[in-house]
Design a protein around this motif. Sequence first.
Motif, PDB file in Angstrom:
ATOM      1  N   THR A 186      42.632 -51.047  21.450  1.00 37.91           N
ATOM      2  CA  THR A 186      42.858 -51.955  22.572  1.00 37.91           C
ATOM      3  C   THR A 186      43.020 -51.106  23.829  1.00 37.91           C
ATOM      4  N   TRP A 187      42.468 -51.614  24.925  1.00 39.00           N
ATOM      5  CA  TRP A 187      42.372 -50.803  26.138  1.00 39.00           C
ATOM      6  C   TRP A 187      43.204 -51.419  27.241  1.00 39.00           C
ATOM      7  N   TRP A 188      44.286 -50.730  27.606  1.00 38.50           N
ATOM      8  CA  TRP A 188      45.144 -51.197  28.692  1.00 38.50           C
ATOM      9  C   TRP A 188      44.809 -50.418  29.958  1.00 38.50           C
ATOM     10  N   ASP A 189      43.832 -50.948  30.672  1.00 39.88           N
ATOM     11  CA  ASP A 189      43.383 -50.350  31.921  1.00 39.88           C
ATOM     12  C   ASP A 189      44.550 -50.321  32.905  1.00 39.88           C
ATOM     13  N   GLY A 190      44.747 -49.192  33.559  1.00 38.95           N
ATOM     14  CA  GLY A 190      45.829 -49.082  34.539  1.00 38.95           C
ATOM     15  C   GLY A 190      45.413 -49.589  35.909  1.00 38.95           C
ATOM     16  N   ALA A 191      44.101 -49.788  36.123  1.00 35.77           N
ATOM     17  CA  ALA A 191      43.611 -50.170  37.447  1.00 35.77           C
ATOM     18  C   ALA A 191      44.209 -51.515  37.879  1.00 35.77           C
ATOM     19  N   GLY A 192      44.833 -51.536  39.038  1.00 34.04           N
ATOM     20  CA  GLY A 192      45.380 -52.773  39.611  1.00 34.04           C
ATOM     21  C   GLY A 192      46.582 -53.332  38.877  1.00 34.04           C
ATOM     22  N   GLY A 219      46.391 -46.186  26.827  1.00 30.09           N
ATOM     23  CA  GLY A 219      47.357 -46.596  27.841  1.00 30.09           C
ATOM     24  C   GLY A 219      47.441 -45.597  28.970  1.00 30.09           C
ATOM     25  N   THR A 220      47.800 -46.088  30.155  1.00 34.61           N
ATOM     26  CA  THR A 220      48.041 -45.199  31.294  1.00 34.61           C
ATOM     27  C   THR A 220      49.235 -45.759  32.052  1.00 34.61           C
ATOM     28  N   LYS A 221      49.763 -44.980  32.959  1.00 40.06           N
ATOM     29  CA  LYS A 221      50.855 -45.421  33.838  1.00 40.06           C
ATOM     30  C   LYS A 221      51.971 -46.089  33.040  1.00 40.06           C
ATOM     31  N   ASN A 222      52.214 -47.388  33.285  1.00 39.30           N
ATOM     32  CA  ASN A 222      53.378 -48.044  32.678  1.00 39.30           C
ATOM     33  C   ASN A 222      53.233 -48.349  31.188  1.00 39.30           C
ATOM     34  N   ARG A 230      45.318 -41.177  26.051  1.00 44.55           N
ATOM     35  CA  ARG A 230      45.551 -41.295  27.488  1.00 44.55           C
ATOM     36  C   ARG A 230      44.231 -41.343  28.248  1.00 44.55           C
ATOM     37  N   TRP A 231      44.291 -41.805  29.495  1.00 43.86           N
ATOM     38  CA  TRP A 231      43.138 -41.680  30.388  1.00 43.86           C
ATOM     39  C   TRP A 231      42.962 -40.200  30.697  1.00 43.86           C
ATOM     40  N   MET A 232      41.706 -39.778  30.957  1.00 42.18           N
ATOM     41  CA  MET A 232      41.428 -38.358  31.164  1.00 42.18           C
ATOM     42  C   MET A 232      41.519 -37.970  32.646  1.00 42.18           C
ATOM     43  N   ASN A 234      39.520 -38.953  35.380  1.00 38.73           N
ATOM     44  CA  ASN A 234      38.382 -39.286  36.248  1.00 38.73           C
ATOM     45  C   ASN A 234      37.360 -40.070  35.433  1.00 38.73           C
ATOM     46  N   GLU A 235      36.405 -40.666  36.139  1.00 40.65           N
ATOM     47  CA  GLU A 235      35.387 -41.465  35.444  1.00 40.65           C
ATOM     48  C   GLU A 235      34.029 -40.765  35.494  1.00 40.65           C
ATOM     49  N   ALA A 236      34.046 -39.444  35.646  1.00 40.02           N
ATOM     50  CA  ALA A 236      32.805 -38.670  35.741  1.00 40.02           C
ATOM     51  C   ALA A 236      32.501 -37.914  34.452  1.00 40.02           C
ATOM     52  N   ALA A 257      51.835 -34.168  39.723  1.00 41.84           N
ATOM     53  CA  ALA A 257      51.341 -33.587  38.469  1.00 41.84           C
ATOM     54  C   ALA A 257      50.462 -34.569  37.695  1.00 41.84           C
ATOM     55  N   TYR A 258      50.413 -35.841  38.148  1.00 43.46           N
ATOM     56  CA  TYR A 258      49.779 -36.910  37.370  1.00 43.46           C
ATOM     57  C   TYR A 258      48.342 -36.595  36.932  1.00 43.46           C
ATOM     58  N   TYR A 259      47.477 -36.290  37.890  1.00 41.86           N
ATOM     59  CA  TYR A 259      46.065 -36.111  37.530  1.00 41.86           C
ATOM     60  C   TYR A 259      45.836 -34.864  36.667  1.00 41.86           C
ATOM     61  N   THR A 277      37.685 -40.141  27.333  1.00 49.03           N
ATOM     62  CA  THR A 277      36.835 -39.966  28.513  1.00 49.03           C
ATOM     63  C   THR A 277      35.951 -41.191  28.710  1.00 49.03           C
ATOM     64  N   ASP A 278      36.276 -42.052  29.687  1.00 45.73           N
ATOM     65  CA  ASP A 278      35.447 -43.235  29.944  1.00 45.73           C
ATOM     66  C   ASP A 278      34.472 -42.944  31.075  1.00 45.73           C
ATOM     67  N   VAL A 279      33.205 -43.215  30.793  1.00 45.90           N
ATOM     68  CA  VAL A 279      32.152 -42.956  31.782  1.00 45.90           C
ATOM     69  C   VAL A 279      30.998 -43.917  31.494  1.00 45.90           C
TER      70      VAL A 279
HETATM   71  O1  OTN Z   1      40.082 -47.378  42.411  1.00 45.83           O
HETATM   72  N1  OTN Z   1      40.426 -47.229  41.241  1.00 45.83           N
HETATM   73  O2  OTN Z   1      41.272 -47.995  40.792  1.00 45.83           O
HETATM   74  C1  OTN Z   1      39.828 -46.197  40.471  1.00 45.83           C
HETATM   75  C2  OTN Z   1      38.794 -45.501  41.054  1.00 45.83           C
HETATM   76  C3  OTN Z   1      38.152 -44.482  40.366  1.00 45.83           C
HETATM   77  C4  OTN Z   1      38.565 -44.175  39.099  1.00 45.83           C
HETATM   78  C5  OTN Z   1      39.578 -44.880  38.494  1.00 45.83           C
HETATM   79  C6  OTN Z   1      40.223 -45.880  39.167  1.00 45.83           C
HETATM   80  S1  OTN Z   1      41.497 -46.809  38.422  1.00 45.83           S
HETATM   81  C7  OTN Z   1      41.908 -45.996  36.986  1.00 45.83           C
HETATM   82  O3  OTN Z   1      41.040 -46.433  35.973  1.00 45.83           O
HETATM   83  C8  OTN Z   1      41.262 -45.803  34.758  1.00 45.83           C
HETATM   84  C9  OTN Z   1      40.213 -46.249  33.788  1.00 45.83           C
HETATM   85  O4  OTN Z   1      38.956 -45.760  34.154  1.00 45.83           O
HETATM   86  C10 OTN Z   1      42.677 -46.068  34.270  1.00 45.83           C
HETATM   87  O5  OTN Z   1      42.876 -47.411  34.022  1.00 45.83           O
HETATM   88  C11 OTN Z   1      43.672 -45.617  35.342  1.00 45.83           C
HETATM   89  O6  OTN Z   1      44.985 -45.937  34.973  1.00 45.83           O
HETATM   90  C12 OTN Z   1      43.344 -46.265  36.660  1.00 45.83           C
HETATM   91  O7  OTN Z   1      44.198 -45.726  37.677  1.00 45.83           O
END
Ligand code: OTN
Length: 485
Positions: A186-192, A219-222, A230-232, A234-236, A257-259, A277-279
Amino acid sequence: MKLKTIAFSALLAYGTSAVTNAQPAPKPFGVTPNDRQLEWYDREMIAFFHFGINTFENFVNEGDGKAPAAIFNPTALDCNQWMQTLKNAGIPAAILTAKHADGFCLWPSAYTDYSVKNSAWKNGKGDVVREFVDACEENGIKAGIYLGPHDRHEHLHPEYTTEKYKKYYANQLRELMTDYGKIWETWWDGAGADELTTPVYTEWFKIVRETQPDCVIFGTKNSYPFADVRWMGNEAGHCGDPCWSTTDSIAIRDEAAYYDALNQGVLNGNAYIPAETDVSTRPSWFYHPEEDCRVKSVADLWDIYCTSVGRNSVLLLNFPPDRRGLLHSKDSLNAATLRKGIDETFSNNLLAKSKVSATNLRGKKFDPRYLIDNDPKTYYAGKDGVVTSDITFTLPKAETFDCLMLREVIQLGHRTTRWSVEYSNNGKDWTTIPETSSLQSVGNKWIVRFNPVTAKYVRLRILAGNATPALNTFGVYKQSEILKQ
Ligand code: OTN
């Protein structure tokens, strides 16, 4: 008794082997992977399918939750076609965006009208999640679910509160975790999703663990305290060098230190949470016909494979289905060619017939020749208390190679912390392969590419470590020509 017939668990169990006078296995160092993480590492690659209402809008990747449900209408949805791509690409698991940030649900959830049941597709009688899990089952692919924690549609309700949303999401999570068979991730995206605090995730975590004990949690963040992976950062597709599977909860919460903590992990951190690594195969996560000419080439995918799988991570590669509900042939073909190239490259370890010696020996049961026996269950280990070792391979004749791979016994923790590789043509004068001069982590798999080298002798140098080395594979290879396309 032949070593290879001994169960791997027995090999790892300290002092419990039935073999008379057998050397005990090295003790694990630090934090080590759980069973879910071991299963996840074995997948090596996972497919991501970003599909939803965004697919039916013009160039939208993060919908605002306002698009009418009616526009969702794939004309030829065929999840078996998706699975055929995965089989040809040797990808054993897949994750579907059951609900992305726009809030539109690909299954007929009982808790909202913003779903397939109000779409034109199959007169509202369809269920994409069902078709996806059925196709996974039929094709032997492990199914996973992305249920986006961020939901812009729900935010539009005047009576929206986080507390109400917590229950709404919990209900939907329960539907997906109980009505669709075995769910592997299961994927808990941290975005937004910053307003969703750790206590909110605590409730959701209980649902996942009660219903799907083997389900890997991204999972990421909270949601990080519950994460298996964990998220890696970047999305590259570029994992750090090093990339430790260990990290620590303080670093991940520290802004500065997060990234780095995501991208490189933390050496000897207090938690074992490897990087996923999501890309995407395209610039965007969702399908846009304008990007048909911008699909990543085989060479791009090979680069990404080497900087993800080849840097102790698992690659989550996105294939966005189009408005028909099908994958574009270009994305599918490139993934299949990547697989062919990977198999061609790594099926021919040029060290396979070499003589092997090492300066640090534990005993016959952990002989260095197990590094080249192509059996992931056997491994080389050194003596307790001696963390360095020079392992020399004498090839029958000089060979040309431009790639190497090293694997550690991850069940025994991160042991080696500095290593390099040298070559020679007389066994006396050694040259370091420049790309290996500052290597640190090994983990599940570490791949290095370099300009072609021709040599009769290869030396793996374990230069520093937390504990005596425990390594199960080392090889040098010639990269397949088809990976250059
Ligand atoms: O704008 N963004 O939210 C964003 C831009 C570029 C790359 C990632 C993000 S959000 C980021 O997405 C990750 C999944 O690809 C994880 O969910 C992270 O927690 C989240 O901050």
